[in-house]
Design an enzyme around this catalytic site. Structure first.
Site, PDB file in Angstrom:
ATOM      1  N   GLY A 107      71.029  60.958  27.730  1.00 57.27           N
ATOM      2  CA  GLY A 107      69.927  60.081  27.537  1.00 57.27           C
ATOM      3  C   GLY A 107      69.270  60.026  29.038  1.00 57.27           C
TER       4      GLY A 107
ATOM      5  N   TYR B 247      65.225  51.414  26.637  1.00 54.80           N
ATOM      6  CA  TYR B 247      66.631  51.730  26.610  1.00 54.80           C
ATOM      7  C   TYR B 247      67.557  50.886  26.065  1.00 54.80           C
ATOM      8  CZ  TYR B 247      70.776  53.477  28.891  1.00 54.80           C
ATOM      9  OH  TYR B 247      72.146  54.016  29.283  1.00 54.80           O
TER      10      TYR B 247
END
Length: 240
Positions: A84, A147
């Site tokens: 990520g 995000y």
């Protein structure tokens, strides 16, 4: 016979702790990474875990990388979607590029990694998929629209995969870490870190190893009836 586990973003931070924990639990582990060759080489030297380089944002690269892992280590039985990135900015200042980069890695990356592995898991009637989401995918966060959206989407993927995979012996679960004492978090100014900790009832940051222990449980035979679930590992900071 040892099962093969593939951990994306598996050479640093939480991913590294997961890779090590799975190896210690008896799995044959492959750790994927995107770009830091020096860190990957150091990780392999210290742990003996083999590393494989590709970007999870690229579907074709994922398919080729998975094929390379399986040719060397055997079919992937356990997939940990951990890779990520962040590209933080208040929404009114967020660029299309910042949005797309995070979505491509954090959300599409889960599809890109799981899709090529899924048919083999169905055929073998066994699979364990754990996706590392985030507390901010549950509650949102200032300057993290991209995000938070990606990590919330990961939870939707997990719940849907759980329903499709259950009759084939495949489980899909998610973990939402709170604030963990990774290199990235420890690099923020001390006052900011203290402010973060003040919001955590446990009074401290979590450790990568605590997240790794959650993963090790979810992929074990002891957890075979746990499917479509989310573990919130955040020290009591947020409840769902």
């Amino acid at each position: 016979m040892s099962r093969t586990a593939l951990v994306t973003g598996g050479t640093r931070g939480i991913g590294a702790a997961i890779s090590v924990a799975l190896k210690e639990a008896g799995y044959t582990v492959a750790a994927n990474y995107a770009g830091n060759d020096e860190a990957a080489a150091k990780f392999t030297a210290e742990t003996g875990i083999k590393t494989f380089k590709w970007s999870v944002a690229d579907y074709d690269a994922c398919a080729e990388g998975i094929s390379a892992v399986e040719a060397e280590l055997g079919p992937v039985d356990v997939l940990i979607n951990n890779a990520g990135i962040t590209r933080d900015a208040p929404f009114h200042k967020m660029t299309r590029e910042q949005w797309q980069q995070v979505i491509d890695t954090n959300l599409s990356g889960v599809f890109n990694m799981t899709h090529p592995i899924w048919p083999g898991m169905r055929e073998r009637k066994f699979g364990r998929i754990v996706t590392i989401s985030s507390i901010n995918g549950q509650k949102g966060q200032f300057a993290q629209v991209n995000y938070a959206a990606s990590k919330a989407g990961d939870l939707g993927i997990t719940k849907s995969l759980a329903q499709e995979g259950a009759r084939f012996g495949i489980t899909a679960n998610a973990i939402c870490p709170g604030y963990i004492g990774t290199e990235m978090v420890m690099a923020v100014p001390e006052k900011v870190r203290e402010s973060i900790i003040s919001q955590i009832p446990a009074g401290r940051l979590g450790t990568p190893e605590e997240i790794a222990r959650c993963v090790t449980f979810l992929v074990s035979d002891d957890a075979e009836f746990i499917n479509g679930s989310t573990i919130s590992a955040n020290g009591g900071q947020f409840f769902v």
